[in-house]
Design a protein around this motif. Structure first.
Motif, PDB file in Angstrom:
ATOM      1  N   LYS A 158     -20.509 -89.066  40.516  1.00 14.99           N
ATOM      2  CA  LYS A 158     -20.975 -87.969  39.669  1.00 14.99           C
ATOM      3  C   LYS A 158     -21.880 -88.489  38.554  1.00 14.99           C
ATOM      4  CE  LYS A 158     -17.056 -84.866  40.411  1.00 14.99           C
ATOM      5  NZ  LYS A 158     -15.897 -84.175  39.774  1.00 14.99           N
ATOM      6  N   VAL A 159     -21.523 -89.624  37.945  1.00 13.02           N
ATOM      7  CA  VAL A 159     -22.338 -90.193  36.863  1.00 13.02           C
ATOM      8  C   VAL A 159     -23.722 -90.565  37.378  1.00 13.02           C
ATOM      9  CG1 VAL A 159     -22.552 -92.153  35.287  1.00 13.02           C
ATOM     10  CG2 VAL A 159     -20.349 -90.978  35.540  1.00 13.02           C
ATOM     11  N   ILE A 160     -23.764 -91.174  38.564  1.00 12.88           N
ATOM     12  CA  ILE A 160     -25.057 -91.568  39.141  1.00 12.88           C
ATOM     13  C   ILE A 160     -25.921 -90.339  39.402  1.00 12.88           C
ATOM     14  CG2 ILE A 160     -26.140 -92.594  41.166  1.00 12.88           C
ATOM     15  CD1 ILE A 160     -23.764 -94.520  41.313  1.00 12.88           C
ATOM     16  N   CYS A 161     -25.311 -89.280  39.924  1.00 12.55           N
ATOM     17  CA  CYS A 161     -26.069 -88.052  40.195  1.00 12.55           C
ATOM     18  C   CYS A 161     -26.608 -87.445  38.903  1.00 12.55           C
ATOM     19  CB  CYS A 161     -25.180 -87.050  40.922  1.00 12.55           C
ATOM     20  SG  CYS A 161     -24.741 -87.542  42.604  1.00 12.55           S
ATOM     21  N   TYR A 162     -25.761 -87.424  37.864  1.00 10.99           N
ATOM     22  CA  TYR A 162     -26.215 -86.878  36.590  1.00 10.99           C
ATOM     23  C   TYR A 162     -27.384 -87.680  36.033  1.00 10.99           C
ATOM     24  CZ  TYR A 162     -22.045 -83.948  36.452  1.00 10.99           C
ATOM     25  OH  TYR A 162     -21.100 -83.018  36.728  1.00 10.99           O
ATOM     26  N   LEU A 163     -27.309 -89.016  36.080  1.00  4.31           N
ATOM     27  CA  LEU A 163     -28.397 -89.855  35.584  1.00  4.31           C
ATOM     28  C   LEU A 163     -29.674 -89.628  36.371  1.00  4.31           C
ATOM     29  CD1 LEU A 163     -26.493 -93.223  34.943  1.00  4.31           C
ATOM     30  CD2 LEU A 163     -27.337 -91.605  33.230  1.00  4.31           C
TER      31      LEU A 163
ATOM     32  N   LEU B 257       0.972 -98.272  46.726  1.00  9.80           N
ATOM     33  CA  LEU B 257      -0.305 -98.384  47.429  1.00  9.80           C
ATOM     34  C   LEU B 257      -0.990 -97.030  47.550  1.00  9.80           C
ATOM     35  CD1 LEU B 257       0.692-100.867  50.286  1.00  9.80           C
ATOM     36  CD2 LEU B 257      -0.709-101.349  48.282  1.00  9.80           C
ATOM     37  N   LYS B 258      -0.179 -96.010  47.771  1.00 10.07           N
ATOM     38  CA  LYS B 258      -0.746 -94.669  47.874  1.00 10.07           C
ATOM     39  C   LYS B 258      -1.379 -94.238  46.562  1.00 10.07           C
ATOM     40  CE  LYS B 258       0.486 -89.972  49.226  1.00 10.07           C
ATOM     41  NZ  LYS B 258       1.593 -89.076  49.666  1.00 10.07           N
ATOM     42  N   ASP B 259      -0.659 -94.476  45.452  1.00 12.30           N
ATOM     43  CA  ASP B 259      -1.205 -94.122  44.142  1.00 12.30           C
ATOM     44  C   ASP B 259      -2.456 -94.928  43.827  1.00 12.30           C
ATOM     45  OD1 ASP B 259       0.889 -92.383  43.874  1.00 12.30           O
ATOM     46  OD2 ASP B 259       2.143 -93.782  42.725  1.00 12.30           O
ATOM     47  N   LEU B 260      -2.436 -96.211  44.223  1.00 15.19           N
ATOM     48  CA  LEU B 260      -3.600 -97.056  43.978  1.00 15.19           C
ATOM     49  C   LEU B 260      -4.809 -96.562  44.755  1.00 15.19           C
ATOM     50  CD1 LEU B 260      -4.594 -99.598  42.527  1.00 15.19           C
ATOM     51  CD2 LEU B 260      -3.913-100.924  44.543  1.00 15.19           C
ATOM     52  N   GLY B 261      -4.563 -96.150  45.995  1.00 14.79           N
ATOM     53  CA  GLY B 261      -5.660 -95.618  46.798  1.00 14.79           C
ATOM     54  C   GLY B 261      -6.222 -94.348  46.209  1.00 14.79           C
ATOM     55  N   VAL B 262      -5.338 -93.490  45.697  1.00 14.62           N
ATOM     56  CA  VAL B 262      -5.801 -92.257  45.059  1.00 14.62           C
ATOM     57  C   VAL B 262      -6.611 -92.575  43.815  1.00 14.62           C
ATOM     58  CG1 VAL B 262      -5.034 -90.160  43.893  1.00 14.62           C
ATOM     59  CG2 VAL B 262      -3.923 -90.887  46.011  1.00 14.62           C
ATOM     60  N   GLY B 263      -6.165 -93.622  43.043  1.00 12.94           N
ATOM     61  CA  GLY B 263      -6.910 -94.005  41.848  1.00 12.94           C
ATOM     62  C   GLY B 263      -8.305 -94.493  42.187  1.00 12.94           C
ATOM     63  N   TYR B 264      -8.409 -95.339  43.213  1.00 13.68           N
ATOM     64  CA  TYR B 264      -9.722 -95.809  43.643  1.00 13.68           C
ATOM     65  C   TYR B 264     -10.602 -94.656  44.101  1.00 13.68           C
ATOM     66  CZ  TYR B 264      -8.401-100.736  43.412  1.00 13.68           C
ATOM     67  OH  TYR B 264      -8.029-101.970  42.987  1.00 13.68           O
ATOM     68  N   LYS B 265      -9.995 -93.716  44.767  1.00 18.02           N
ATOM     69  CA  LYS B 265     -10.773 -92.585  45.260  1.00 18.02           C
ATOM     70  C   LYS B 265     -11.317 -91.762  44.097  1.00 18.02           C
ATOM     71  CE  LYS B 265      -9.170 -90.522  48.831  1.00 18.02           C
ATOM     72  NZ  LYS B 265      -8.346 -89.657  49.727  1.00 18.02           N
ATOM     73  N   LYS B 266     -10.460 -91.522  43.094  1.00 17.73           N
ATOM     74  CA  LYS B 266     -10.907 -90.759  41.929  1.00 17.73           C
ATOM     75  C   LYS B 266     -11.996 -91.507  41.174  1.00 17.73           C
ATOM     76  CE  LYS B 266      -6.627 -88.177  41.200  1.00 17.73           C
ATOM     77  NZ  LYS B 266      -5.493 -87.912  40.276  1.00 17.73           N
ATOM     78  N   SER B 267     -11.830 -92.831  41.031  1.00 22.05           N
ATOM     79  CA  SER B 267     -12.842 -93.621  40.320  1.00 22.05           C
ATOM     80  C   SER B 267     -14.181 -93.566  41.048  1.00 22.05           C
ATOM     81  CB  SER B 267     -12.370 -95.071  40.198  1.00 22.05           C
ATOM     82  OG  SER B 267     -11.139 -95.131  39.487  1.00 22.05           O
ATOM     83  N   GLY B 268     -14.138 -93.646  42.360  1.00 21.96           N
ATOM     84  CA  GLY B 268     -15.374 -93.574  43.127  1.00 21.96           C
ATOM     85  C   GLY B 268     -16.071 -92.238  42.960  1.00 21.96           C
ATOM     86  N   LEU B 269     -15.295 -91.159  42.925  1.00 23.47           N
ATOM     87  CA  LEU B 269     -15.890 -89.836  42.738  1.00 23.47           C
ATOM     88  C   LEU B 269     -16.530 -89.712  41.360  1.00 23.47           C
ATOM     89  CD1 LEU B 269     -13.143 -87.585  44.376  1.00 23.47           C
ATOM     90  CD2 LEU B 269     -15.408 -88.104  45.283  1.00 23.47           C
ATOM     91  N   VAL B 270     -15.852 -90.242  40.353  1.00 21.37           N
ATOM     92  CA  VAL B 270     -16.407 -90.181  38.991  1.00 21.37           C
ATOM     93  C   VAL B 270     -17.713 -90.963  38.911  1.00 21.37           C
ATOM     94  CG1 VAL B 270     -16.013 -90.861  36.595  1.00 21.37           C
ATOM     95  CG2 VAL B 270     -14.165 -89.793  37.922  1.00 21.37           C
ATOM     96  N   LEU B 271     -17.734 -92.160  39.511  1.00 23.10           N
ATOM     97  CA  LEU B 271     -18.945 -92.974  39.486  1.00 23.10           C
ATOM     98  C   LEU B 271     -20.093 -92.279  40.206  1.00 23.10           C
ATOM     99  CD1 LEU B 271     -20.276 -95.668  38.760  1.00 23.10           C
ATOM    100  CD2 LEU B 271     -19.402 -96.598  40.922  1.00 23.10           C
TER     101      LEU B 271
END
Length: 215
Positions: free
Chosen positions: A188-193, A172-186
């Protein structure tokens, strides 16, 4: 006034008929301690109508001439002196401890300068003793853990449940970290666009301005 009525004869004979005056009570008080006889009625009223002079309390002392108040004051002084003496003793003890520590430090520094090899051997021995103590405590903890496992095994409990719970927690901890990283990437993409679109709009406006408004 009841006193004037009850002692009418006495006031008339002894106080020159000074009824209801300021001299009535002092006059009767003066004659009351003498040989004159007062009537029972007058004496009864005088007992509560006339003020009684308070007699000074006699101070009782012992063979040393000290009263109870003197002894109480002496006890209080002794208690304060004892407390002050105790504080002084504690301060002296602290000074002695500090002096002893300083003396030990000076002696150790002298020993280090005069016998460097022996000093190094002593330090190494102390470190070895600390390591042995740490190993002993670690073995004690291991023995205690083994004893707990033995008790759980005797009670029919297994260690699979705690291990599975630990694995689930890490997943669960790893999954939460994965979701957090995915949210940060998304994000960043929105800001760049967004900034890219702003840049395109800026250049388009600049092109239109240059094309239509410049000669």
């Amino acid at each position: 006034m009841a006193l004037n009525k009850a002692c009418a004869e006495e006031i008339e004979q002894l106080c020159d008929e000074n009824f209801f005056s300021e001299e009535t009570i002092p006059c009767l008080a003066k004659w009351r301690g003498g040989d004159e006889e007062f009537s029972e009625k007058c004496t009864s009223v005088m007992s509560w109508a006339m003020p009684v002079e308070a007699e000074e309390a006699e101070t009782v002392t012992d063979e040393l001439g000290m009263s109870e108040a003197d002894y109480e004051e002496k006890k209080e002084w002794q208690a304060k002196r004892k407390a002050a003496r105790g504080d002084a003793i504690e301060r002296m003890k602290m000074k002695d401890v500090d002096a002893k520590k300083e003396q030990e430090r000076v002696e150790l520094e002298r020993y280090k300068s005069e016998n460097p090899e022996e000093y190094a051997a002593m330090i190494a021995q102390q470190e070895e003793e600390k390591r042995q103590q740490a190993d002993f405590k670690r073995r004690e903890r291991q023995m205690a853990a083994a004893l707990q496992r033995k008790k759980r095994a005797a009670a029919g409990e297994t260690e699979e449940a705690p291990q599975e719970a630990g694995k689930l927690f890490h997943r669960l901890k790893d999954l939460g970290v994965g979701y957090k990283k995915s949210g940060l990437v998304l994000l960043k993409v929105i800001c760049y666009l967004f900034f890219f679109n702003l840049l395109i709009c800026y250049y388009l406006l600049l092109f239109v301005f240059i094309f239509y408004f410049t000669p």
